[in-house]
Structures are given as C-alpha cells and as structure tokens.
Design a protein around this motif. Structure first.
Motif, PDB file in Angstrom:
ATOM      1  N   LEU A  43       0.663  -1.343   0.011  1.00  0.00           N
ATOM      2  CA  LEU A  43      -0.069   0.054   0.179  1.00  0.00           C
ATOM      3  C   LEU A  43       0.931   1.232  -0.170  1.00  0.00           C
ATOM      4  N   LEU A  44       1.836   1.196   0.877  1.00  0.00           N
ATOM      5  CA  LEU A  44       2.670   2.549   0.971  1.00  0.00           C
ATOM      6  C   LEU A  44       3.686   2.769  -0.401  1.00  0.00           C
ATOM      7  N   ALA A  45       4.219   1.565  -0.880  1.00  0.00           N
ATOM      8  CA  ALA A  45       4.944   1.934  -2.159  1.00  0.00           C
ATOM      9  C   ALA A  45       3.805   2.427  -3.454  1.00  0.00           C
ATOM     10  N   VAL A  57       5.619  16.973   1.173  1.00  0.00           N
ATOM     11  CA  VAL A  57       5.852  15.571   1.617  1.00  0.00           C
ATOM     12  C   VAL A  57       7.339  15.691   1.633  1.00  0.00           C
ATOM     13  N   ALA A  58       8.043  15.445   2.925  1.00  0.00           N
ATOM     14  CA  ALA A  58       9.342  14.986   2.984  1.00  0.00           C
ATOM     15  C   ALA A  58       9.736  13.650   2.553  1.00  0.00           C
ATOM     16  N   GLN A  63      10.166   7.810   2.109  1.00  0.00           N
ATOM     17  CA  GLN A  63      11.051   6.596   1.616  1.00  0.00           C
ATOM     18  C   GLN A  63      11.725   5.813   2.921  1.00  0.00           C
ATOM     19  N   ALA A  64      11.625   6.503   4.306  1.00  0.00           N
ATOM     20  CA  ALA A  64      12.138   5.883   5.297  1.00  0.00           C
ATOM     21  C   ALA A  64      10.878   4.812   5.878  1.00  0.00           C
ATOM     22  N   VAL A  65       9.733   5.151   5.710  1.00  0.00           N
ATOM     23  CA  VAL A  65       8.413   4.397   6.084  1.00  0.00           C
ATOM     24  C   VAL A  65       8.382   3.208   4.933  1.00  0.00           C
ATOM     25  N   VAL A  66       8.460   3.328   3.787  1.00  0.00           N
ATOM     26  CA  VAL A  66       8.388   2.269   3.002  1.00  0.00           C
ATOM     27  C   VAL A  66       9.428   1.476   3.010  1.00  0.00           C
ATOM     28  N   ALA A  67      10.658   1.645   3.491  1.00  0.00           N
ATOM     29  CA  ALA A  67      12.078   0.917   3.672  1.00  0.00           C
ATOM     30  C   ALA A  67      11.781   0.069   5.111  1.00  0.00           C
ATOM     31  N   PHE A  68      11.133   0.891   5.989  1.00  0.00           N
ATOM     32  CA  PHE A  68      11.010   0.421   7.383  1.00  0.00           C
ATOM     33  C   PHE A  68       9.899  -0.846   7.279  1.00  0.00           C
ATOM     34  N   SER A  69       8.780  -0.726   6.431  1.00  0.00           N
ATOM     35  CA  SER A  69       7.785  -1.705   6.239  1.00  0.00           C
ATOM     36  C   SER A  69       8.302  -2.733   5.295  1.00  0.00           C
TER      37      SER A  69
END
Length: 143
Positions: A43-45, A57-58, A63-69
């Motif tokens: 969903l995030l990607a 948007v920062a 990108q950090a949220v997508v990488a974390f997930s």
C-alpha cells in the motif's frame, strides 16, 4: 512481550497441550504480522508511486517508512520461519519418542510378556513371615 515471556517460561512447562498452544499461537501471530506488513508495504509503495506533487511531503521520511515496512516483512518472516521450525520439531519429537506398547501377537485380549519371577515358584515372599509370634494374650506396651 507476552510471547517473549512465554518463550522464556516454555522449558518449564511439562504439559504438551499447553506447549502446543503456545507454539501454534506464536506461529499464527508471526504469520499474521508478516502478512500485515506485506500489505502495508504494498500500500505505501503504491501510494508513493502515485504521488505526483511531492513538494508538501518530506521525501526522506516517506522513503524511510516504505523501507521500514519492507524490512519488517523480512524480520517477521524470519520469526514465522523459526516458529514453524519449533512447531515441526515438536511434532517430530512426539512421533519419535512415543512408543505404543504393542502386544506380542494379534490375539484379543492382547497378551503381554509375563512379569519376571522373583522367587522359586514365581511368587514373592509374604510380607508377614511365619516366624512372627502367634497372636495370643494382649501385652500392653511398657513405658
């Protein structure tokens, strides 16, 4: 935290059913979280790919949220794998250690080997030997 505590407490649990419930619960919980993190990553990607106006948007944070997930999928999948290994070890250990006392032949009722003889006639000596005094007159204890 609950599964961490149960993992530490599990060697002291002697009931096989309780151990099975704990391992099955750990497997289901880890599998569910692996699936949920996979859905979150997809969903995030997808939402990040559809975003045209990225000025508000920062980009580093998104990108950090997508990488974390994405990395959460790998960590939860490894936990699911280890829970599955523990589950299959428990099943294999039960099958290897359990031995059904099989009868000597297929007769009904089943016949089992005789109890080893402990005396000359196959009987143990009576707990009350014949050398004891014969009952007679009552003797009160001396104080």
């Amino acid at each position: 935290m609950v599964f961490f505590a149960l993992d530490a407490y599990q060697p002291q649990i002697s009931n096989a059913k309780e151990r099975k419930y704990i391992v099955t619960g750990d497997l289901a919980f880890s599998g569910a979280w692996t699936f949920l993190w996979f859905v979150c990553f997809c969903l995030l990607a997808h939402q990040w790919a559809l975003t045209d106006d990225r000025s508000g948007v920062a980009a580093d944070a998104a990108q950090a949220v997508v990488a974390f997930s994405f990395f959460s999928i790998a960590s939860w999948a490894s936990l699911t794998f280890f829970a599955y290994r523990r589950f299959s070890q428990g099943v294999d250990a039960f099958e290897q250690e359990y031995r059904d006392p099989a009868p000597l032949d297929n007769a009904y009722p089943p016949t089992y080997p005789p109890y080893p003889n402990s005396g000359p006639e196959g009987y143990q000596q009576s707990p009350f030997s014949s050398t004891q005094e014969q009952p007679g007159e009552y003797q009160p204890p001396a104080y």
